[in-house]
Scaffold this active site. Structure first.
Site, PDB file in Angstrom:
ATOM      1  N   TRP A  13       1.238  -1.332  -0.054  1.00 57.50           N
ATOM      2  CA  TRP A  13       0.083   0.331  -0.266  1.00 57.50           C
ATOM      3  C   TRP A  13       1.189   1.203   0.054  1.00 57.50           C
ATOM      4  O   TRP A  13       0.213   2.282  -0.134  1.00 57.50           O
ATOM      5  CB  TRP A  13      -0.571   0.257   0.754  1.00 57.50           C
ATOM      6  CG  TRP A  13      -2.510  -1.224   1.125  1.00 57.50           C
ATOM      7  CD1 TRP A  13      -1.814  -2.299  -0.068  1.00 57.50           C
ATOM      8  CD2 TRP A  13      -2.318  -1.102   2.290  1.00 57.50           C
ATOM      9  NE1 TRP A  13      -3.743  -3.202   0.556  1.00 57.50           N
ATOM     10  CE2 TRP A  13      -3.643  -2.578   1.754  1.00 57.50           C
ATOM     11  CE3 TRP A  13      -3.769  -0.190   3.333  1.00 57.50           C
ATOM     12  CZ2 TRP A  13      -4.867  -2.531   2.698  1.00 57.50           C
ATOM     13  CZ3 TRP A  13      -4.518  -0.931   3.999  1.00 57.50           C
ATOM     14  CH2 TRP A  13      -5.825  -2.039   3.546  1.00 57.50           C
ATOM     15  N   LYS A  14       2.153   1.313   0.234  1.00 55.53           N
ATOM     16  CA  LYS A  14       2.675   2.135   0.287  1.00 55.53           C
ATOM     17  C   LYS A  14       2.846   3.511   1.140  1.00 55.53           C
ATOM     18  O   LYS A  14       1.783   2.521   2.431  1.00 55.53           O
ATOM     19  CB  LYS A  14       2.830   2.469  -1.199  1.00 55.53           C
ATOM     20  CG  LYS A  14       3.444   1.846  -2.375  1.00 55.53           C
ATOM     21  CD  LYS A  14       3.918   2.418  -3.329  1.00 55.53           C
ATOM     22  CE  LYS A  14       3.435   0.769  -4.547  1.00 55.53           C
ATOM     23  NZ  LYS A  14       4.915   1.809  -5.759  1.00 55.53           N
ATOM     24  N   GLU A 169      11.031  -7.014  -9.829  1.00 59.46           N
ATOM     25  CA  GLU A 169      10.758  -5.087  -9.845  1.00 59.46           C
ATOM     26  C   GLU A 169      11.207  -5.028 -10.342  1.00 59.46           C
ATOM     27  O   GLU A 169      12.358  -3.827  -9.967  1.00 59.46           O
ATOM     28  CB  GLU A 169      10.358  -4.784  -8.813  1.00 59.46           C
ATOM     29  CG  GLU A 169       9.647  -5.322  -7.850  1.00 59.46           C
ATOM     30  CD  GLU A 169       8.633  -4.830  -6.989  1.00 59.46           C
ATOM     31  OE1 GLU A 169       7.035  -5.068  -7.004  1.00 59.46           O
ATOM     32  OE2 GLU A 169       8.712  -3.780  -6.014  1.00 59.46           O
ATOM     33  N   SER A 216       3.512  -2.209 -12.474  1.00 59.63           N
ATOM     34  CA  SER A 216       2.190  -2.128 -13.139  1.00 59.63           C
ATOM     35  C   SER A 216       1.453  -3.248 -13.163  1.00 59.63           C
ATOM     36  O   SER A 216       0.587  -3.667 -13.773  1.00 59.63           O
ATOM     37  CB  SER A 216       2.968  -1.134 -14.088  1.00 59.63           C
ATOM     38  OG  SER A 216       3.069   0.275 -14.240  1.00 59.63           O
ATOM     39  N   GLY A 238      -0.552  -0.369  -6.804  1.00 56.71           N
ATOM     40  CA  GLY A 238      -1.011   0.684  -7.175  1.00 56.71           C
ATOM     41  C   GLY A 238      -2.702   0.339  -7.052  1.00 56.71           C
ATOM     42  O   GLY A 238      -3.962   0.007  -6.390  1.00 56.71           O
TER      43      GLY A 238
HETATM   44  C1  PEP Z   1       5.935  -1.764  -6.067  1.00 55.55           C
HETATM   45  O1  PEP Z   1       4.845  -0.826  -5.210  1.00 55.55           O
HETATM   46  O2  PEP Z   1       6.041  -2.666  -5.599  1.00 55.55           O
HETATM   47  C2  PEP Z   1       4.659  -1.774  -7.495  1.00 55.55           C
HETATM   48  C3  PEP Z   1       5.020  -3.095  -8.199  1.00 55.55           C
HETATM   49  O3  PEP Z   1       4.472  -0.975  -8.148  1.00 55.55           O
HETATM   50  P1  PEP Z   1       3.417  -0.452  -9.166  1.00 55.55           P
HETATM   51  O4  PEP Z   1       2.752  -1.739  -8.502  1.00 55.55           O
HETATM   52  O5  PEP Z   1       1.983   0.600  -8.731  1.00 55.55           O
HETATM   53  O6  PEP Z   1       3.867  -1.040 -10.274  1.00 55.55           O
END
Ligand code: PEP
Length: 255
Positions: A13-14, A169, A216, A238
């Site tokens: 959730w950051k 990632e 993403s 997100g």
């Molecule tokens: C993340 O925060 O690890 C991430 C992959 O973010 P997002 O899915 O928004 O790219």
């Protein structure tokens, strides 16, 4: 060697949601998430919402994780949160997310201390690795990812190694709407991540450790990643803030 790795879908959730907002979001997700079996579901809210979320998911099969931690267990480290504190609520902790590396200057050496402290306190670390756009374009993704794993896992005992989860990632895919192609992520995991684990530990660990893709992931593209045999789930940023989207991603892993 044939292994069964239980898929894991983790929501990062950051810096979002007060504990009141977190409670509402989890209450909205609960019926959908509870009905999905065979997939490990993990929520990683901010520190301040851990207690509220832990109460809500208490009698469910949903797990809880934190997004960061310090490596010391206690002491004069104003503002930090220790693995002992997290272990009261969490089973997992995200370590070395690219936002921590970039915005807070976390080094591979600090990440290594965090990974070892997490393991020592019965937390499962989700170690984030991935190359920047510049590194990708220079053909350096494999070298960067391999180095990040080697440095982060230095000194980890082979007996503890299958508690680790790796999240691949690519930095350029996080929060940008641009994903790696599922086959490129699959290939990097197969040719770089598992062999690196194999050389650090052994073949059993290389095959047992779960490797997630992050960057993403949304309800529309998740299924294509989960069709890849080397991808064992996703770290979702997100889209994990939307109950319907997160449930749809977990459903895609089940399919
Ligand atoms: C993340 O925060 O690890 C991430 C992959 O973010 P997002 O899915 O928004 O790219």
């Amino acid at each position: 060697m044939s292994v069964v790795r239980v898929p894991l879908i983790a929501g990062n959730w950051k810096l979002n949601k007060t504990s009141t907002e977190a409670y509402k979001l989890v209450a909205e997700m609960l019926p959908g998430l509870r009905s999905i079996k065979g997939i490990e579901k993990l929520l990683c809210p901010p520190f301040t919402a851990l207690m509220a979320v832990s109460r809500l998911i208490k009698d469910t099969d949903i797990h809880l994780g934190a997004q960061n931690m310090y490596w010391e267990e206690k002491g004069a480290y104003t503002g930090e949160i220790s693995p002992v504190m997290l272990a009261e609520y969490c089973q997992y902790v995200i370590i070395g997310h690219s936002e921590r590396r970039v915005y807070f200057g976390e080094t591979d050496q600090q990440i290594n201390q965090k990974v070892r402290a997490a393991i020592a306190n019965q937390l499962k670390p989700i170690l984030c690795v991935g190359e920047t756009l510049e590194e990708n374009e220079a053909g350096r993704a494999a070298g960067v990812v391999s180095r990040q794993i080697r440095e982060a896992l230095q000194g980890v005992d082979i007996m503890d190694a299958d508690r680790i989860v790796i999240a691949y990632e690519p930095v350029w895919a996080i929060g940008t709407g641009h994903t790696a192609t599922p086959s490129a992520a699959h290939t990097l995991i197969q040719n770089v991540i598992r062999p690196t684990l194999g050389s650090l530990f052994d073949q059993r660990i290389a095959q047992n450790v779960r490797v997630l893709y992050g960057g993403s992931v949304d309800a529309g593209n998740a299924g294509k990643f989960f069709q890849q045999s080397e991808i064992d789930g996703a770290l979702v940023g997100g889209a994990s803030l939307n109950a319907h989207a997160f449930i749809a991603i977990v459903e895609a892993a089940q399919a």
